[in-house]
Scaffold this active site. Structure first.
Site, PDB file in Angstrom:
ATOM      1  N   ASP A 108       1.930   7.495  12.647  1.00  0.00           N
ATOM      2  CA  ASP A 108       0.684   8.021  12.076  1.00  0.00           C
ATOM      3  C   ASP A 108       0.533   9.530  12.286  1.00  0.00           C
ATOM      4  OD1 ASP A 108       0.103   5.497  11.236  1.00  0.00           O
ATOM      5  OD2 ASP A 108      -1.563   5.139  12.601  1.00  0.00           O
ATOM      6  N   ASP A 165       0.838  -1.194   0.000  1.00  0.00           N
ATOM      7  CA  ASP A 165       0.000   0.000   0.000  1.00  0.00           C
ATOM      8  C   ASP A 165       0.867   1.235   0.000  1.00  0.00           C
ATOM      9  OD1 ASP A 165       0.749   0.440   2.595  1.00  0.00           O
ATOM     10  OD2 ASP A 165      -1.162  -0.147   3.471  1.00  0.00           O
TER      11      ASP A 165
HETATM   12  C1  UD1 Z   1      -0.573  -0.681  12.596  1.00  0.00           C
HETATM   13  C2  UD1 Z   1      -1.565   0.431  12.317  1.00  0.00           C
HETATM   14  C3  UD1 Z   1      -0.893   1.583  11.590  1.00  0.00           C
HETATM   15  C4  UD1 Z   1       0.303   2.059  12.369  1.00  0.00           C
HETATM   16  C5  UD1 Z   1       1.239   0.895  12.662  1.00  0.00           C
HETATM   17  C6  UD1 Z   1       2.431   1.282  13.532  1.00  0.00           C
HETATM   18  C7  UD1 Z   1      -3.637  -0.798  12.060  1.00  0.00           C
HETATM   19  C8  UD1 Z   1      -4.761  -1.185  11.161  1.00  0.00           C
HETATM   20  N1  UD1 Z   1      -2.642  -0.105  11.492  1.00  0.00           N
HETATM   21  O1  UD1 Z   1      -0.141  -1.191  11.338  1.00  0.00           O
HETATM   22  O2  UD1 Z   1      -1.843   2.658  11.441  1.00  0.00           O
HETATM   23  O3  UD1 Z   1       0.990   3.026  11.588  1.00  0.00           O
HETATM   24  O4  UD1 Z   1       0.526  -0.152  13.348  1.00  0.00           O
HETATM   25  O5  UD1 Z   1       1.988   1.858  14.721  1.00  0.00           O
HETATM   26  O6  UD1 Z   1      -3.657  -1.057  13.254  1.00  0.00           O
HETATM   27  N2  UD1 Z   1       6.596  -5.707   9.659  1.00  0.00           N
HETATM   28  C9  UD1 Z   1       7.369  -6.740   9.176  1.00  0.00           C
HETATM   29  N3  UD1 Z   1       6.882  -8.008   9.276  1.00  0.00           N
HETATM   30  C10 UD1 Z   1       5.674  -8.290   9.832  1.00  0.00           C
HETATM   31  C11 UD1 Z   1       4.879  -7.226  10.325  1.00  0.00           C
HETATM   32  C12 UD1 Z   1       5.388  -5.935  10.233  1.00  0.00           C
HETATM   33  O7  UD1 Z   1       8.456  -6.525   8.654  1.00  0.00           O
HETATM   34  O8  UD1 Z   1       5.288  -9.468   9.883  1.00  0.00           O
HETATM   35  C13 UD1 Z   1       7.091  -4.320   9.518  1.00  0.00           C
HETATM   36  C14 UD1 Z   1       6.177  -3.493   8.610  1.00  0.00           C
HETATM   37  O9  UD1 Z   1       6.506  -3.680   7.256  1.00  0.00           O
HETATM   38  C15 UD1 Z   1       6.446  -2.109   9.098  1.00  0.00           C
HETATM   39  C16 UD1 Z   1       6.693  -2.304  10.603  1.00  0.00           C
HETATM   40  O10 UD1 Z   1       7.005  -3.673  10.775  1.00  0.00           O
HETATM   41  O11 UD1 Z   1       7.607  -1.585   8.506  1.00  0.00           O
HETATM   42  C17 UD1 Z   1       5.521  -1.919  11.474  1.00  0.00           C
HETATM   43  O12 UD1 Z   1       4.419  -2.699  11.156  1.00  0.00           O
HETATM   44  P1  UD1 Z   1       3.254  -3.053  12.211  1.00  0.00           P
HETATM   45  O13 UD1 Z   1       3.647  -2.576  13.575  1.00  0.00           O
HETATM   46  O14 UD1 Z   1       2.933  -4.494  12.036  1.00  0.00           O
HETATM   47  O15 UD1 Z   1       2.071  -2.152  11.719  1.00  0.00           O
HETATM   48  P2  UD1 Z   1       0.634  -2.592  11.256  1.00  0.00           P
HETATM   49  O16 UD1 Z   1       0.048  -3.536  12.245  1.00  0.00           O
HETATM   50  O17 UD1 Z   1       0.669  -2.989   9.817  1.00  0.00           O
END
Ligand code: UD1
Length: 421
Positions: free
Chosen positions: A304, A116
């Site tokens: 955010d 996204d």
């Molecule tokens: C959630 C929020 C989003 C917020 C973010 C961080 C929702 C719907 N969205 O997104 O608004 O900006 O938390 O506070 O709740 N990552 C990996 N592997 C994984 C999972 C994550 O590499 O399996 C990386 C992601 O690419 C990103 C980072 O970790 O760079 C943070 O992701 P994450 O904390 O998981 O955010 P979301 O849950 O997607």
């Protein structure tokens, strides 16, 4: 296509109330799947993600009734197991059905949401954590296919405190056999909200609000009634709007303790922040001073609100250094801010923002939810008119944003097919 037309120059003054958090409501809706029977959710925001998530739950066999601010989710004894691409791609947060489906149905077929606008968002930590609990994964035809006839507690260390991975593993572990510990867990207020709902359902979770969650699996959970935590990002957006427009806004039904760093930055910028019984006030009389910002997992500065911090620095006195550590695509909106006259240069995940006395209105495009809101704030302090297009992004995160800003004295209207509404 809809857009917001904003005129610059107004001081925003008045009161606003925030609703429940987008980033919590989707997760507590998924958590309802963990118990047979009817879960009631209150303080549900009236944003488009909620009906889309409702469709996903219906596709899994649940019945969702009511409308924001209160919905009821009735979950049958036997659940379906597929969340399709059409819905999942629209709200990436819906991958949080994976954990509950594995726990309740023993299998899940959930579309891979794809990339996204804020960058690549991997699911490797979700998969690793669920595999540790005994699930097996396959990836075919754009779907993650998972099976887990029996989930068993395990020790899990997350390389990064991912919000989504913590939620998925947590929701699987509450019904797993034995004890699970999640180390380096995310501790965002939305995770605490989810833990509190799970505890009310009968889950045994220790360490809530810390980076080590200890979960003792139980055989079954009961449905509960849950009031969604207030949206700290919406509250923070109004706080930055007050500071940028040299206004005074009282933000009600907000939790000040969830915004400590973001509000402290406003104090450093010269604003006055006051506590209310049910929220806080922000007042600013002068041009904000530039403030450096580094985004980090909670309790660090939230990614955010990074676009709002850059927008404020764009009109601040001085030069600010902003570092984005969470999402690599979060600087995409800067090209739009530059169209408004912002003097911002990026180098990798760093941005240097040289404050200007004023910005200059222009047509710009919302690239994601928070970028869209930040561009509206920039438009409020730009000379002339700014038109922010693709505002369907903003509608995903802000209930009646235009109306709330209007009530504070902002000259803003929504345009639908060139007609004012
Ligand atoms: C959630 C929020 C989003 C917020 C973010 C961080 C929702 C719907 N969205 O997104 O608004 O900006 O938390 O506070 O709740 N990552 C990996 N592997 C994984 C999972 C994550 O590499 O399996 C990386 C992601 O690419 C990103 C980072 O970790 O760079 C943070 O992701 P994450 O904390 O998981 O955010 P979301 O849950 O997607």
């Amino acid at each position: 296509m809809e857009s917001f037309e904003v005129s610059g120059g107004a001081r925003l003054v008045g009161d606003v109330s925030v609703t429940g958090a987008k980033n919590s409501v989707l997760k507590v809706m998924a958590a309802a799947l963990l118990a047979e029977g009817t879960t009631t959710l209150t303080n549900v925001p009236d944003i488009v993600d909620v009906p889309i998530m409702s469709e996903i739950l219906r596709g899994l066999g649940a019945d969702v009734t009511g409308h924001a601010p209160e919905i009821a989710i009735t979950v049958p004894a036997e659940l379906g197991h597929e969340a399709d691409y059409e819905h999942v791609r629209r709200i990436r947060g819906s991958v949080c059905v994976l954990g509950p489906l594995l726990a309740r149905a023993g299998r899940a077929r959930v579309a891979l949401p794809g990339g996204d606008a804020i960058g690549s968002r991997a699911l490797d930590l979700h998969v690793m954590g669920l595999e540790r609990l005994g699930a097996t994964f396959d990836n075919a035809h754009g779907y993650l296919i998972a099976e887990a006839p029996q989930l068993s507690g395990a020790q899990i260390w997350l390389d990064f405190p991912s919000v989504g991975a913590t939620e998925n593993v947590l929701m699987a572990a509450v019904l797993a056999k034995g004890t699970t510990s999640i180390d380096n867990a995310a501790r965002e207020p939305e995770i605490v909200d989810l833990c509190e709902m799970l505890q009310a359902m009968g889950a045994r979770i220790g360490g809530v609000g810390t980076s080590t969650l200890e979960i003792e699996g139980v055989d079954r959970l009961q449905p509960s009634a849950h009031d969604v935590v207030p949206d700290r990002i919406v509250a923070g957006t109004f706080a930055y709007a007050a500071a940028m427009t040299r206004g005074e806004i009282s933000v009600h039904r907000a939790r000040t303790e969830h915004l400590e760093i973001a509000l402290d930055k406003l104090v450093q910028a010269g604003a006055q922040v006051g506590q209310l019984d049910d929220g806080f006030t922000v007042r600013n009389d002068n041009r904000p001073r530039a403030v450096d910002v580094v985004t980090l997992p909670y309790p660090g500065f939230p990614t955010d609100l990074q676009p709002m911090a850059i927008a404020m620095n764009a009109i601040a006195d001085g030069v600010a250094f902003v570092t984005e550590n969470i999402f690599e695509g979060r600087f995409m909106f800067i090209d739009e801010l530059v169209r408004l006259g912002g003097d911002v240069r990026t180098d990798g995940h760093h941005a240097i923002v040289r404050g200007r006395e004023s910005l200059s209105g222009a047509p710009v495009r919302a690239t994601d939810i928070r970028a869209g809101a930040a561009l509206v704030l920039a438009g409020l302090v730009a000379e002339g008119t700014t038109t922010v297009s693709d505002v369907f992004h903003v509608d995903r995160g802000y209930q009646q944003f235009v109306e709330a800003l209007q009530s504070l004295g902002a000259p803003i209207v929504r345009r639908v097919d060139e007609t004012l509404v």
